[in-house]
Design an enzyme around this catalytic site. Structure first.
Site: not given
Ligand code: GLN
Length: 487
Positions: A80, A155, A179
């Site tokens: 990532k 994400s 994520s």
């Molecule tokens: N979707 C969640 C957020 O927007 C978690 C994102 C993540 O785990 N980086 O904060």
């Protein structure tokens, strides 16, 4: 099956017996990238093909000269774009970091290089990891290989799409509120978020430091055990990393679920759950019971506040962490500024996307004098209550089991205009981060329309082995993890 679609451990077996070479594996992955990347946009930066092939050949040479080759050595793996890679652009999905080339490697990258990392490239993500669909990337969305009209989750959606499509054999993601697990669920992969502190955060661009944790996206439990073993461990450069020995996770891939008590969370039932997800989860429970697991109801009373608590704490920490992007130290600097304060203002105005700005505003508000106690401190208290609830539950059960996401992969654009609809997608994953626990999503089946569904296991802190054992057991009686999207 095409080599690029096989699990890493299977390919390693094959190359050990000389059935395939690492070079052939790398060629297969590179060919798939040529074919699928234009349709999916999983990558933000690519390693040049020559280097990928050279790295593969290095592993082959080692093998033919009789040296021991680590299972990960030379195998095409992706990261990532949140992990700092020395000499390779790292944008975190943001315009703010366009052109930022880190002078050092994240600890996990360093560890993988030690095992002979063959990096395919850096994968797309929601800007600064804020999102659940990869649509918040400043560089355009990634598409789900199972249905390109749908999101791959987020994400870490770029990593998930790349691995699911055979454009890498495995990858690393990060999980602050889901994520890793949610994109794994949306693309039928295994996604393991380790215990907070199990994996070093050094060189992982910070979103919410008390919740962020790096982990793995793979095709099955065996690969997850391999990759987790390679990145876990204490790091003096991350004071929150745990100073405990790293077990041999591959040893956990045995045993069965006979007599294992699994907790069914009362407060999770019904909560915004899609009917088809719910029915399918019931079927998964039957499969688990068929394996001898015992399902018991547990109660986590503080769970109803988890989403609210997360959306106070995560933005608060983000507003503080993102203060460093001032147009001076990293990446983008506005060309329209006339004095110093305009450098800050305009660089941040031009560099951050709408979701990041929303989080900074929410967080700054929650931390401001007068509101700090009402929001931030109260959220911290409820977070402690939730941890205590989990601890109590783990006195009754060995693990908790639930769907990973309340909904199947949704259409691109479907939830973009309503942030709350996007936030609700994390209801089943973010409580795990608040409590710092390890959680794992595994392929749990498909909707009638052929969309992937994930099954989540949650274990007590530092008991990743239990998750791997459950996943391995489940794989023995299901074939969901063996299916691939038609590319
Ligand atoms: N979707 C969640 C957020 O927007 C978690 C994102 C993540 O785990 N980086 O904060």
């Amino acid at each position: 099956m095409n080599p690029c679609e096989q699990p890493l451990h299977v390919l390693h077996q094959m190359r050990t017996t000389g059935e395939i070479s690492t070079e052939e594996i790398a060629k297969s992955v590179l060919a798939r990238i040529q074919q699928a990347e234009p349709k999916l946009h999983a990558y933000l930066a690519m390693t040049d093909e020559k280097t990928v092939l050279e790295n593969a050949r290095k592993a082959d040479k080692k093998r033919t000269s009789g040296e021991v080759v680590h299972p990960l050595e030379g195998m095409p793996i992706t990261l990532k774009d949140i992990f700092c890679t020395q000499g390779m652009e790292t944008t975190c999905g943001s315009k703010m970091l366009k052109g930022f080339v880190p002078p050092y490697d994240a600890t996990v990258v360093e560890k993988l290089k030690h095992q002979g990392l063959n990096l395919t490239g850096k994968t797309n993500m929601d800007e600064f990891a804020m999102g659940s669909s990869t649509e918040n990337s400043a560089y355009g969305p990634t598409k789900n290989p199972w249905d390109t009209s749908r999101v791959p989750g987020g994400s870490s959606g770029g990593t998930a799409a790349a691995v699911a499509a055979g454009m890498a054999l495995a990858g690393l993601g990060t999980d602050t509120g889901g994520s890793i697990r949610q994109p794994a669920s949306f693309t039928s992969l295994v996604g393991l978020k380790p215990t907070y502190g199990r994996v070093s955060r050094y060189g992982m661009i910070a979103f919410a430091s008390s919740l962020d944790q790096g982990g793995v996206l793979t095709r099955d439990a065996e690969d997850a055990a391999l990759l987790l073993g390679a990145i876990a461990g204490h790091d003096p450069r991350d004071s929150t990393s745990a100073d405990r020995p790293v077990p041999d996770y591959t040893q956990a891939l045995q045993g069965d679920l006979k007599g294992v008590r699994l907790g069914l969370v009362k407060q999770f039932q019904g909560a915004g759950l899609d009917k088809e997800v719910e029915d399918h989860f019931q079927a998964n429970l039957n499969e688990l019971q068929g394996l001898g697991a015992e399902v018991v109801e547990v109660s986590l009373p503080a769970l109803e506040y988890a989403l609210a608590v997360y959306y106070i704490l995560a933005p608060s920490e983000a507003s503080s962490n993102l203060g460093r992007f001032d147009g001076i130290r990293y990446g983008l600097r506005s060309k329209h500024a006339e004095d110093l304060s305009q450098v800050y203002q305009k660089s941040r105005e031009e560099g951050f996307g709408p979701e990041v700005k929303r989080r900074i505003m929410l967080g700054t508000f929650a931390l401001s004098a007068g509101y700090y106690d009402a929001y931030y401190n109260k959220a911290l208290n409820v977070r402690r209550m939730l941890s205590a609830d989990f601890n109590r539950a783990f006195q009754q059960v060995s693990m908790i089991v639930c769907p990973t996401s309340p909904v199947p992969p949704f259409k691109l654009g479907e939830r973009l205009s309503d942030p709350l609809q996007m936030y609700l997608v994390d209801s089943y994953t973010l409580p795990v981060n608040l409590a710092g626990l390890p959680g794992m999503s595994i392929p749990g089946g498909f909707t009638k329309g052929g969309l992937p569904l994930g099954l989540q296991f949650i274990a007590p802190a530092f008991q990743e082995e239990k998750l791997l054992q459950a996943a391995h057991g489940f794989q023995q009686v299901t074939d969901y993890h063996l299916r691939r999207p038609v590319m």
